[in-house]
Motif scaffolding. Structure first.
Motif, PDB file in Angstrom:
ATOM      1  N   THR A 190       9.784  22.769 -91.684  1.00  6.78           N
ATOM      2  CA  THR A 190      10.174  22.852 -90.223  1.00  6.78           C
ATOM      3  C   THR A 190       8.815  23.330 -89.631  1.00  6.78           C
ATOM      4  OG1 THR A 190      11.198  24.851 -90.685  1.00  6.78           O
ATOM      5  CG2 THR A 190      12.477  22.918 -90.632  1.00  6.78           C
ATOM      6  N   LEU A 191       8.640  22.963 -88.574  1.00  5.57           N
ATOM      7  CA  LEU A 191       7.390  23.550 -87.808  1.00  5.57           C
ATOM      8  C   LEU A 191       7.556  24.913 -87.486  1.00  5.57           C
ATOM      9  CD1 LEU A 191       5.114  22.188 -86.396  1.00  5.57           C
ATOM     10  CD2 LEU A 191       6.187  21.493 -84.349  1.00  5.57           C
ATOM     11  N   ASP A 192       8.558  25.525 -86.980  1.00 11.48           N
ATOM     12  CA  ASP A 192       8.824  26.986 -86.880  1.00 11.48           C
ATOM     13  C   ASP A 192       7.943  27.797 -88.218  1.00 11.48           C
ATOM     14  OD1 ASP A 192      11.137  26.163 -88.342  1.00 11.48           O
ATOM     15  OD2 ASP A 192      11.956  28.047 -87.910  1.00 11.48           O
ATOM     16  N   LYS A 193       7.871  27.293 -89.198  1.00 13.98           N
ATOM     17  CA  LYS A 193       7.138  27.921 -90.179  1.00 13.98           C
ATOM     18  C   LYS A 193       5.946  27.854 -90.476  1.00 13.98           C
ATOM     19  CE  LYS A 193      11.436  29.367 -91.974  1.00 13.98           C
ATOM     20  NZ  LYS A 193      12.339  29.774 -90.845  1.00 13.98           N
ATOM     21  N   GLU A 222       3.144  28.444 -88.820  1.00 11.43           N
ATOM     22  CA  GLU A 222       2.065  29.432 -88.468  1.00 11.43           C
ATOM     23  C   GLU A 222       1.955  30.561 -89.696  1.00 11.43           C
ATOM     24  OE1 GLU A 222       1.787  33.180 -85.469  1.00 11.43           O
ATOM     25  OE2 GLU A 222       2.558  31.402 -84.737  1.00 11.43           O
ATOM     26  N   GLN A 223       3.233  30.962 -90.326  1.00  8.52           N
ATOM     27  CA  GLN A 223       3.209  31.665 -91.499  1.00  8.52           C
ATOM     28  C   GLN A 223       2.526  30.673 -92.815  1.00  8.52           C
ATOM     29  OE1 GLN A 223       3.476  34.920 -91.796  1.00  8.52           O
ATOM     30  NE2 GLN A 223       2.739  34.406 -93.875  1.00  8.52           N
TER      31      GLN A 223
END
Length: 123
Positions: free
Chosen positions: A29-32, A34-35
């Protein structure tokens, strides 16, 4: 602060993360993303601490990107307009009250509640 920009491209199992024109890693998922970029960089260059790096992930979503940019700009403009309106309302309420108008009359003049007048006077 070091900055890096990654491109995210949708695929059937989530998102491929591209760095410097090459597929580097994936994320469900895109929200992950950056990490995941930081984790990837930590694996590739373990002697560097990437935790403070500014990571920008740009989703490659084709023409929808323009729509997203327009919506974000409209939101930013609305926030700025709201701040301006609130400041102007506080100024006008102060002037109405200084001119001797009651809270009730000031509320009627501005078309807001008496409670809102009190908030504006005290804000």
């Amino acid at each position: 602060m070091t900055e890096i920009t990654a491109t995210a491209r949708k695929w059937e199992h989530g998102w491929e993360i591209w760095l410097d024109g090459e597929a580097a890693t994936q994320v469900a998922t895109l929200d992950k993303a950056e990490q995941q970029v930081r984790d990837y960089l930590d694996t590739e260059v373990p002697e560097v601490d990437h935790s403070s790096w500014r990571v920008s992930v740009v989703p490659d979503i084709g023409p929808l990107g323009d729509e997203v940019a327009a919506a974000r700009l409209a939101t930013e403009n609305a926030i700025a307009a709201s701040a301006t309106a609130a400041s102007e309302s506080r100024r006008v309420v102060r002037h109405l009250r200084e001119a001797g108008f009651s809270v009730t009359d000031s509320a009627a003049i501005l078309g807001v509640s008496r409670g809102r007048i009190s908030q504006l006077v005290n804000g």
